[in-house]
Design a protein around this motif. Structure first.
Motif, short mmCIF file in Angstrom:
data_model
loop_
_atom_site.label_atom_id
_atom_site.label_comp_id
_atom_site.label_asym_id
_atom_site.label_seq_id
_atom_site.Cartn_x
_atom_site.Cartn_y
_atom_site.Cartn_z
N HIS A 103 0.83 -1.20 0.00
CA HIS A 103 0.00 0.00 0.00
C HIS A 103 0.87 1.25 0.00
N ARG A 104 0.26 2.37 -0.37
CA ARG A 104 0.99 3.64 -0.35
C ARG A 104 1.55 3.89 1.04
N GLY A 105 2.76 4.31 1.12
CA GLY A 105 3.42 4.50 2.40
C GLY A 105 4.37 3.36 2.65
N ILE A 106 3.88 2.12 2.50
CA ILE A 106 4.74 0.96 2.66
C ILE A 106 5.72 0.89 1.49
N ASP A 107 5.23 1.19 0.28
CA ASP A 107 6.13 1.16 -0.87
C ASP A 107 7.23 2.21 -0.74
N GLU A 108 6.92 3.34 -0.11
CA GLU A 108 7.93 4.37 0.08
C GLU A 108 8.98 3.92 1.10
N GLN A 109 8.53 3.20 2.13
CA GLN A 109 9.48 2.69 3.12
C GLN A 109 10.43 1.68 2.47
N ILE A 110 9.89 0.83 1.60
CA ILE A 110 10.72 -0.15 0.92
C ILE A 110 11.68 0.54 -0.05
N CYS A 111 11.19 1.58 -0.71
CA CYS A 111 12.04 2.33 -1.63
C CYS A 111 13.22 2.94 -0.86
N ARG A 112 12.95 3.49 0.31
CA ARG A 112 14.03 4.04 1.15
C ARG A 112 14.98 2.94 1.59
N LEU A 113 14.41 1.80 1.97
CA LEU A 113 15.21 0.66 2.41
C LEU A 113 16.19 0.23 1.33
N LEU A 114 15.74 0.28 0.08
CA LEU A 114 16.56 -0.17 -1.05
C LEU A 114 17.47 0.92 -1.60
N GLY A 115 17.41 2.12 -1.02
CA GLY A 115 18.27 3.20 -1.49
C GLY A 115 17.74 3.91 -2.71
N HIS A 116 16.41 3.92 -2.89
CA HIS A 116 15.75 4.60 -4.01
C HIS A 116 16.29 4.11 -5.37
N PRO A 117 16.15 2.82 -5.66
CA PRO A 117 16.64 2.30 -6.96
C PRO A 117 15.85 2.91 -8.11
N THR A 118 16.50 3.08 -9.24
CA THR A 118 15.83 3.68 -10.41
C THR A 118 15.47 2.64 -11.46
#
Length: 216
Positions: A103-118
Protein backbone atom coordinates in the motif's frame (compact mmCIF):
# COMPACT_ATOMS: atom_id res chain seq x y z
CA UNK A 1 -8.91 4.38 -4.51
CA UNK A 2 -9.50 0.66 -3.93
CA UNK A 3 -8.99 -1.42 -7.07
CA UNK A 4 -9.24 -5.18 -7.49
CA UNK A 5 -6.08 -7.17 -8.13
CA UNK A 6 -7.34 -8.25 -11.55
CA UNK A 7 -7.93 -4.64 -12.57
CA UNK A 8 -4.49 -3.62 -11.31
CA UNK A 9 -2.95 -6.25 -13.58
CA UNK A 10 -4.74 -4.71 -16.57
CA UNK A 11 -3.64 -1.21 -15.56
CA UNK A 12 -0.06 -2.44 -15.33
CA UNK A 13 -0.17 -3.85 -18.85
CA UNK A 14 -1.79 -0.70 -20.23
CA UNK A 15 0.93 1.47 -18.66
CA UNK A 16 3.75 -0.67 -20.04
CA UNK A 17 2.36 -0.91 -23.56
CA UNK A 18 0.85 2.57 -23.95
CA UNK A 19 3.04 4.83 -21.81
CA UNK A 20 6.38 3.04 -22.06
CA UNK A 21 6.12 1.28 -25.42
CA UNK A 22 4.11 4.11 -27.03
CA UNK A 23 1.26 2.00 -28.39
CA UNK A 24 -1.91 3.92 -29.24
CA UNK A 25 -4.18 1.63 -27.26
CA UNK A 26 -5.31 -1.95 -26.73
CA UNK A 27 -8.49 -3.87 -27.41
CA UNK A 28 -10.48 -6.00 -24.99
CA UNK A 29 -9.35 -9.04 -26.94
CA UNK A 30 -5.69 -8.09 -26.49
CA UNK A 31 -6.26 -7.48 -22.78
CA UNK A 32 -8.24 -10.73 -22.51
CA UNK A 33 -11.20 -9.05 -20.83
CA UNK A 34 -14.88 -8.88 -21.79
CA UNK A 35 -16.99 -5.75 -22.10
CA UNK A 36 -19.66 -7.33 -19.93
CA UNK A 37 -17.09 -8.50 -17.38
CA UNK A 38 -16.28 -7.18 -13.89
CA UNK A 39 -12.80 -5.87 -14.76
CA UNK A 40 -13.99 -3.85 -17.76
CA UNK A 41 -16.87 -2.51 -15.69
CA UNK A 42 -14.53 -1.41 -12.91
CA UNK A 43 -12.14 0.28 -15.36
CA UNK A 44 -14.97 2.31 -16.90
CA UNK A 45 -16.91 3.01 -13.68
CA UNK A 46 -13.84 4.35 -11.88
CA UNK A 47 -12.82 6.44 -14.91
CA UNK A 48 -9.52 4.62 -15.31
CA UNK A 49 -9.83 4.11 -19.06
CA UNK A 50 -11.73 5.30 -22.10
CA UNK A 51 -13.06 3.01 -24.81
CA UNK A 52 -13.49 4.67 -28.18
CA UNK A 53 -14.31 2.44 -31.13
CA UNK A 54 -12.97 -0.56 -29.25
CA UNK A 55 -9.59 1.04 -28.44
CA UNK A 56 -8.90 1.25 -24.71
CA UNK A 57 -6.66 4.02 -23.38
CA UNK A 58 -5.76 5.26 -19.91
CA UNK A 59 -7.39 8.40 -18.54
CA UNK A 60 -5.28 10.82 -16.48
CA UNK A 61 -6.60 9.17 -13.32
CA UNK A 62 -5.92 5.75 -14.80
CA UNK A 63 -2.35 6.65 -15.71
CA UNK A 64 -1.66 7.74 -12.12
CA UNK A 65 -3.05 4.48 -10.73
CA UNK A 66 -1.28 2.38 -13.38
CA UNK A 67 2.04 4.12 -12.75
CA UNK A 68 1.68 3.33 -9.06
CA UNK A 69 1.03 -0.36 -9.77
CA UNK A 70 4.09 -0.58 -12.04
CA UNK A 71 6.22 1.17 -9.43
CA UNK A 72 5.12 -1.25 -6.70
CA UNK A 73 5.77 -4.27 -8.91
CA UNK A 74 9.29 -3.20 -9.84
CA UNK A 75 10.14 -2.26 -6.26
CA UNK A 76 8.89 -5.70 -5.21
CA UNK A 77 11.18 -7.32 -7.81
CA UNK A 78 14.10 -5.28 -6.47
CA UNK A 79 13.22 -6.34 -2.92
CA UNK A 80 12.98 -10.03 -3.85
CA UNK A 81 16.32 -9.91 -5.67
CA UNK A 82 18.40 -7.68 -3.41
CA UNK A 83 17.11 -8.53 0.06
CA UNK A 84 15.65 -12.03 -0.26
CA UNK A 85 18.23 -13.25 -2.82
CA UNK A 86 15.53 -14.74 -5.06
CA UNK A 87 16.29 -15.48 -8.71
CA UNK A 88 14.62 -16.44 -11.96
CA UNK A 89 10.91 -16.76 -12.68
CA UNK A 90 9.97 -16.84 -9.00
CA UNK A 91 11.05 -13.18 -8.69
CA UNK A 92 8.39 -12.01 -11.15
CA UNK A 93 5.71 -14.32 -9.76
CA UNK A 94 6.39 -13.27 -6.17
CA UNK A 95 6.47 -9.60 -7.18
CA UNK A 96 3.06 -9.98 -8.86
CA UNK A 97 1.61 -11.18 -5.56
CA UNK A 98 3.54 -8.74 -3.38
CA UNK A 99 2.69 -5.62 -5.40
CA UNK A 100 -0.96 -5.88 -4.36
CA UNK A 101 -0.17 -5.63 -0.64
CA UNK A 102 2.35 -2.79 -0.97
CA UNK A 103 0.00 0.00 0.00
CA UNK A 104 0.99 3.64 -0.35
CA UNK A 105 3.42 4.50 2.40
CA UNK A 106 4.74 0.96 2.66
CA UNK A 107 6.13 1.16 -0.87
CA UNK A 108 7.93 4.37 0.08
CA UNK A 109 9.48 2.69 3.12
CA UNK A 110 10.72 -0.15 0.92
CA UNK A 111 12.04 2.33 -1.63
CA UNK A 112 14.03 4.04 1.15
CA UNK A 113 15.21 0.66 2.41
CA UNK A 114 16.56 -0.17 -1.05
CA UNK A 115 18.27 3.20 -1.49
CA UNK A 116 15.75 4.60 -4.01
CA UNK A 117 16.64 2.30 -6.96
CA UNK A 118 15.83 3.68 -10.41
CA UNK A 119 15.64 0.36 -12.28
CA UNK A 120 14.24 -3.11 -11.63
CA UNK A 121 16.51 -6.21 -11.83
CA UNK A 122 15.78 -6.36 -15.59
CA UNK A 123 17.03 -2.82 -16.14
CA UNK A 124 13.58 -1.27 -16.66
CA UNK A 125 12.94 2.15 -15.13
CA UNK A 126 11.11 2.32 -11.80
CA UNK A 127 8.74 5.31 -11.79
CA UNK A 128 9.96 7.87 -9.27
CA UNK A 129 8.01 8.29 -6.04
CA UNK A 130 7.54 11.21 -3.69
CA UNK A 131 10.10 9.70 -1.32
CA UNK A 132 12.75 9.77 -4.07
CA UNK A 133 12.41 13.54 -4.34
CA UNK A 134 12.60 13.93 -0.56
CA UNK A 135 15.42 11.47 0.10
CA UNK A 136 17.70 12.40 2.96
CA UNK A 137 19.85 11.25 5.83
CA UNK A 138 16.80 9.96 7.72
CA UNK A 139 16.31 7.17 5.19
CA UNK A 140 16.71 3.62 6.45
CA UNK A 141 20.10 2.43 5.24
CA UNK A 142 20.23 -1.24 4.27
CA UNK A 143 20.87 -0.72 0.57
CA UNK A 144 22.75 2.33 -0.64
CA UNK A 145 24.92 3.52 -3.53
CA UNK A 146 28.65 3.51 -2.78
CA UNK A 147 28.54 7.32 -2.90
CA UNK A 148 26.38 7.34 0.27
CA UNK A 149 28.19 4.59 2.17
CA UNK A 150 30.21 5.80 5.15
CA UNK A 151 33.95 5.13 5.48
CA UNK A 152 34.42 1.95 7.47
CA UNK A 153 31.14 0.39 6.36
CA UNK A 154 31.21 -2.98 4.63
CA UNK A 155 28.79 -4.93 2.53
CA UNK A 156 28.13 -6.92 -0.61
CA UNK A 157 27.78 -5.45 -4.05
CA UNK A 158 24.14 -5.96 -4.96
CA UNK A 159 23.85 -4.49 -8.45
CA UNK A 160 25.30 -1.96 -10.88
CA UNK A 161 22.86 0.71 -12.03
CA UNK A 162 24.12 2.10 -15.32
CA UNK A 163 23.33 1.83 -19.02
CA UNK A 164 26.69 3.33 -20.03
CA UNK A 165 28.68 0.45 -21.58
CA UNK A 166 32.05 2.17 -21.10
CA UNK A 167 31.29 2.83 -17.45
CA UNK A 168 30.14 -0.77 -16.93
CA UNK A 169 33.36 -2.09 -18.48
CA UNK A 170 35.42 0.18 -16.22
CA UNK A 171 33.51 -1.03 -13.17
CA UNK A 172 33.79 -4.72 -14.05
CA UNK A 173 37.51 -4.37 -14.86
CA UNK A 174 38.04 -3.41 -11.22
CA UNK A 175 36.28 -6.55 -10.03
CA UNK A 176 33.16 -4.69 -8.94
CA UNK A 177 30.68 -7.48 -9.52
CA UNK A 178 27.42 -8.43 -7.77
CA UNK A 179 28.06 -10.65 -4.77
CA UNK A 180 31.59 -9.38 -4.10
CA UNK A 181 32.52 -8.17 -0.61
CA UNK A 182 33.38 -4.47 -0.50
CA UNK A 183 34.58 -2.03 2.16
CA UNK A 184 34.73 1.74 1.80
CA UNK A 185 37.97 3.19 3.17
CA UNK A 186 37.45 6.88 2.41
CA UNK A 187 35.06 9.13 0.50
CA UNK A 188 37.23 12.19 -0.13
CA UNK A 189 38.78 13.37 -2.40
CA UNK A 190 37.72 10.16 -4.16
CA UNK A 191 35.93 6.99 -3.09
CA UNK A 192 38.64 4.55 -2.02
CA UNK A 193 37.40 1.02 -1.45
CA UNK A 194 38.68 -2.50 -1.05
CA UNK A 195 37.47 -5.53 -3.01
CA UNK A 196 39.26 -8.74 -2.12
CA UNK A 197 42.92 -7.88 -1.63
CA UNK A 198 42.86 -4.92 -4.02
CA UNK A 199 42.11 -1.25 -3.47
CA UNK A 200 40.53 1.08 -6.04
CA UNK A 201 39.58 4.74 -6.20
CA UNK A 202 36.66 6.07 -8.25
CA UNK A 203 34.86 9.39 -8.59
CA UNK A 204 31.24 10.05 -7.65
CA UNK A 205 30.08 9.44 -11.22
CA UNK A 206 30.91 5.75 -10.80
CA UNK A 207 30.30 5.45 -7.04
CA UNK A 208 26.65 6.50 -7.38
CA UNK A 209 25.94 3.57 -9.73
CA UNK A 210 27.31 0.81 -7.48
CA UNK A 211 24.67 -0.32 -4.97
CA UNK A 212 25.78 -2.00 -1.77
CA UNK A 213 23.86 -4.19 0.64
CA UNK A 214 25.34 -2.90 3.89
CA UNK A 215 26.28 -5.56 6.44
CA UNK A 216 28.49 -3.66 8.91
Amino acid sequence: MTISHETEEILERLYIEIIEQKRKGLTCEQLKIKQDGAVYGELIKKNLVTDKNGIIKLTKEGEVEARDVVRRHRLAERLMTDIFDMKGVCVHESACEFEHILHRGIDEQICRLLGHPTTCPHGTKIPEGKCCKERGIKDIRVMAPLSLVKPGEKGKISYIQSEDKDKLQTIMAMGILPGMEIALLQNFPSYLFKVGNSQFAVDENIAKDVFIRITK
